[in-house]
Design a protein around this motif. Sequence first.
Motif, PDB file in Angstrom:
ATOM      1  N   VAL A 144       0.950  -1.325   0.169  1.00  0.00           N
ATOM      2  CA  VAL A 144       0.084  -0.178   0.455  1.00  0.00           C
ATOM      3  C   VAL A 144       0.537   1.249   0.176  1.00  0.00           C
ATOM      4  N   THR A 145       1.948   1.522   0.355  1.00  0.00           N
ATOM      5  CA  THR A 145       3.130   2.355   0.045  1.00  0.00           C
ATOM      6  C   THR A 145       3.287   2.840  -1.089  1.00  0.00           C
ATOM      7  N   PRO A 146       3.484   4.045  -1.459  1.00  0.00           N
ATOM      8  CA  PRO A 146       4.589   4.716  -2.955  1.00  0.00           C
ATOM      9  C   PRO A 146       5.614   3.969  -2.898  1.00  0.00           C
ATOM     10  N   ARG A 147       5.969   3.567  -3.639  1.00  0.00           N
ATOM     11  CA  ARG A 147       7.515   2.955  -4.188  1.00  0.00           C
ATOM     12  C   ARG A 147       8.546   4.432  -4.090  1.00  0.00           C
ATOM     13  N   ASN A 148       8.129   5.455  -4.121  1.00  0.00           N
ATOM     14  CA  ASN A 148      10.016   6.943  -3.767  1.00  0.00           C
ATOM     15  C   ASN A 148       9.609   6.804  -1.955  1.00  0.00           C
ATOM     16  N   ARG A 149       8.376   6.179  -1.232  1.00  0.00           N
ATOM     17  CA  ARG A 149       8.952   6.032  -0.124  1.00  0.00           C
ATOM     18  C   ARG A 149       8.589   4.508   0.741  1.00  0.00           C
ATOM     19  N   GLY A 344      11.104  -4.647  -3.306  1.00  0.00           N
ATOM     20  CA  GLY A 344       9.817  -4.496  -3.009  1.00  0.00           C
ATOM     21  C   GLY A 344       9.781  -3.012  -3.981  1.00  0.00           C
ATOM     22  N   ASN A 345      10.884  -2.814  -4.147  1.00  0.00           N
ATOM     23  CA  ASN A 345      10.819  -1.688  -6.114  1.00  0.00           C
ATOM     24  C   ASN A 345      11.019  -3.068  -7.174  1.00  0.00           C
ATOM     25  N   SER A 346      11.527  -4.766  -6.627  1.00  0.00           N
ATOM     26  CA  SER A 346      11.718  -4.275  -8.153  1.00  0.00           C
ATOM     27  C   SER A 346      10.853  -6.138  -8.176  1.00  0.00           C
ATOM     28  N   ARG A 349       3.347  -5.818  -6.894  1.00  0.00           N
ATOM     29  CA  ARG A 349       2.572  -5.518  -5.781  1.00  0.00           C
ATOM     30  C   ARG A 349       1.884  -6.627  -5.918  1.00  0.00           C
ATOM     31  N   GLU A 350       1.400  -7.588  -6.629  1.00  0.00           N
ATOM     32  CA  GLU A 350       0.757  -8.736  -7.055  1.00  0.00           C
ATOM     33  C   GLU A 350       1.527  -9.871  -5.984  1.00  0.00           C
ATOM     34  N   ILE A 351       2.862  -9.722  -6.301  1.00  0.00           N
ATOM     35  CA  ILE A 351       3.521 -11.274  -5.631  1.00  0.00           C
ATOM     36  C   ILE A 351       4.397 -10.797  -4.400  1.00  0.00           C
ATOM     37  N   TYR A 352       4.020  -9.711  -4.314  1.00  0.00           N
ATOM     38  CA  TYR A 352       4.600  -9.429  -2.532  1.00  0.00           C
ATOM     39  C   TYR A 352       4.556 -10.282  -1.352  1.00  0.00           C
ATOM     40  N   GLY A 353       3.665 -10.796  -1.568  1.00  0.00           N
ATOM     41  CA  GLY A 353       4.177 -11.901  -0.400  1.00  0.00           C
ATOM     42  C   GLY A 353       4.649 -13.341  -0.560  1.00  0.00           C
ATOM     43  N   ARG A 354       4.366 -13.497  -2.112  1.00  0.00           N
ATOM     44  CA  ARG A 354       5.431 -15.093  -2.041  1.00  0.00           C
ATOM     45  C   ARG A 354       7.085 -14.454  -2.490  1.00  0.00           C
ATOM     46  N   PRO A 409      14.696  -3.046 -12.056  1.00  0.00           N
ATOM     47  CA  PRO A 409      12.954  -2.699 -11.411  1.00  0.00           C
ATOM     48  C   PRO A 409      11.973  -3.519 -12.212  1.00  0.00           C
ATOM     49  N   ALA A 410      10.781  -3.321 -11.124  1.00  0.00           N
ATOM     50  CA  ALA A 410       9.527  -3.747 -11.990  1.00  0.00           C
ATOM     51  C   ALA A 410       8.808  -3.213 -12.793  1.00  0.00           C
ATOM     52  N   PRO A 411       7.882  -3.503 -13.778  1.00  0.00           N
ATOM     53  CA  PRO A 411       7.353  -3.179 -14.494  1.00  0.00           C
ATOM     54  C   PRO A 411       6.349  -3.042 -13.299  1.00  0.00           C
ATOM     55  N   MET A 412       5.128  -2.276 -14.483  1.00  0.00           N
ATOM     56  CA  MET A 412       3.963  -1.684 -14.185  1.00  0.00           C
ATOM     57  C   MET A 412       3.283  -3.140 -14.982  1.00  0.00           C
ATOM     58  N   VAL A 413       2.140  -3.182 -13.842  1.00  0.00           N
ATOM     59  CA  VAL A 413       1.579  -4.343 -14.453  1.00  0.00           C
ATOM     60  C   VAL A 413       0.080  -3.673 -13.109  1.00  0.00           C
ATOM     61  N   GLY A 414      -1.283  -4.220 -13.743  1.00  0.00           N
ATOM     62  CA  GLY A 414      -2.528  -3.916 -13.490  1.00  0.00           C
ATOM     63  C   GLY A 414      -3.541  -3.114 -13.938  1.00  0.00           C
ATOM     64  N   THR A 415      -4.390  -2.786 -13.263  1.00  0.00           N
ATOM     65  CA  THR A 415      -5.570  -1.861 -14.038  1.00  0.00           C
ATOM     66  C   THR A 415      -4.783  -0.271 -14.289  1.00  0.00           C
ATOM     67  N   ALA A 416      -5.976   0.339 -15.030  1.00  0.00           N
ATOM     68  CA  ALA A 416      -5.291   1.789 -15.516  1.00  0.00           C
ATOM     69  C   ALA A 416      -5.679   2.414 -14.829  1.00  0.00           C
ATOM     70  N   GLY A 417      -6.275   2.174 -13.341  1.00  0.00           N
ATOM     71  CA  GLY A 417      -6.416   3.244 -12.649  1.00  0.00           C
ATOM     72  C   GLY A 417      -5.327   3.045 -11.631  1.00  0.00           C
ATOM     73  N   GLU A 418      -4.283   1.588 -11.360  1.00  0.00           N
ATOM     74  CA  GLU A 418      -3.236   1.226 -10.245  1.00  0.00           C
ATOM     75  C   GLU A 418      -2.750   2.012 -11.588  1.00  0.00           C
ATOM     76  N   HIS A 419      -1.895   2.415 -12.769  1.00  0.00           N
ATOM     77  CA  HIS A 419      -1.492   2.691 -13.329  1.00  0.00           C
ATOM     78  C   HIS A 419      -1.051   4.717 -12.608  1.00  0.00           C
ATOM     79  N   ALA A 420      -2.549   4.952 -12.708  1.00  0.00           N
ATOM     80  CA  ALA A 420      -2.639   6.422 -12.400  1.00  0.00           C
ATOM     81  C   ALA A 420      -2.224   6.363 -10.943  1.00  0.00           C
ATOM     82  N   LEU A 421      -2.614   5.666 -10.260  1.00  0.00           N
ATOM     83  CA  LEU A 421      -2.803   6.408  -9.267  1.00  0.00           C
ATOM     84  C   LEU A 421      -1.115   5.788  -8.114  1.00  0.00           C
ATOM     85  N   ALA A 422      -0.099   5.215  -9.287  1.00  0.00           N
ATOM     86  CA  ALA A 422       1.376   4.919  -8.551  1.00  0.00           C
ATOM     87  C   ALA A 422       1.708   5.956  -9.942  1.00  0.00           C
ATOM     88  N   SER A 423       1.372   6.827 -10.603  1.00  0.00           N
ATOM     89  CA  SER A 423       2.158   7.588 -11.204  1.00  0.00           C
ATOM     90  C   SER A 423       2.560   8.934 -10.432  1.00  0.00           C
TER      91      SER A 423
END
Length: 433
Positions: A144-149, A344-346, A349-354, A409-423
């Motif tokens: 849930v944390t922004p990557r730059n934090r 976390g930056n590599s 987010r979908e596979i953080y648990g693993r 760096p991990a590629p951006m994955v997920g929905t368009a909303g997630e891309h916008a939120l990450a940006s």
Amino acid sequence: MSHSAKSEAGIAVTEAEAQQGWQRTLYAAWCAQFMGIFAFAMVMPFMPFFIRDLGIKGEAQVALWAGVVITAAGLSMAIFSPIWGNLADRVGRKVMVVRAMFGGAAVLLLMGSVQNVYQLLALRACQGMLTGTVTATTALVSSVTPRNRLAYSLGLMYTAVIMGNCFGPWMGGMLADQLGYRVPFRISGILLCIAGLAVVFLVREHFTPRPKGAPAQHGLRKSFGVKGLVALLGVFFFMSFSTTFVAPIFPLFVEKIAVGYKPASISGLLMGVTGIASGIAAVVIGRISDRVGHRRLLVCTTFCTGLFSIPQALVQNIGQLFGLRIAAGFATGGTSPTMNAMIGNSVPREIYGRAYGFCTSAGSFGTAFGPLCGAYLSSHMGLRWPFAVMGFLLMGCSCLVYAFVHPKPAPMVGTAGEHALASSHEAVPPTSS
């Protein structure tokens, strides 16, 4: 208002809510983590005495059973961490934190009623299987944390671990002296229940499971390469192995050089100030690594920890040991959050648990075998050599990171909303909180 304008307004509201939500989750998870570690640490100072009360006679047998009981939790956690981590990616990270908290509560409450050491051993193994609060909260906060934090947030979470390990043993020891060995187990169980309830009611997670049949994610092996992944897991193993290497003999070493002092009090003081130094460093170095790079800081902190550990084998008085422990603690404080932030930056987010599950498994094996190997070495070569070995192992870890760990760096994955939120998160200034 046009449809596009409404959409932009909706996205803005969602982003604002998410911006507030990750901080609320961070602080709630911090409180839960502190209570959880505090609870687990409360029962450790008197564990050998509790084993003796359960019918084990003779110092050698008590020491042996204490080592076996401590190792049991580490081994079972090493086996089950990847399983829980994989499940977290399917059902959510919050539910895994709740599972770890309430599972730990049940185990500790039962420990307060055991009648023999075999029951205690079985429950310690169950503790490793059911808990893993640090891994669970790390995956939750990272998701849930922004990557730059990320390094800052994980550094703050690490202070909860440090403070729990500093104050938990002190409180547990006092309660055991005043009320007996069984009462702290029950109080610890209640604290874990409160921590679990705090997560249930205060933590928010907007979890979306990966659709069935979705392509394989950009995981640890793709991010680090085969050699890099082996090196990374080796770093997690040897970091835990080396930092627990001197744990069984540290009070004995303090007793040897602290002439005229009470060794138990001095040992506790040294552990406490080391923990405080680590907690301060976790936040400070976490902020710095978010700006200058996690890998670069990890190489430096690991090398410096080893560099300050080796001279501890040569100290002649408590003042020298005091200064070196503070320096080593400050260096150590930046290592764990920096490693976790690098992961976390590599990976997505979908596979953080693993990802965190596998790394924690490697660290748990180190925690399991470090004390046993350190005790064996000290029994054959004296109390000073383990400090030197610990230092060289840590410096070797630094070389492993420098030579082999080059995360992509991990590629951006997920929905368009997630891309916008990450940006939008990437635009958040580091000093906003």
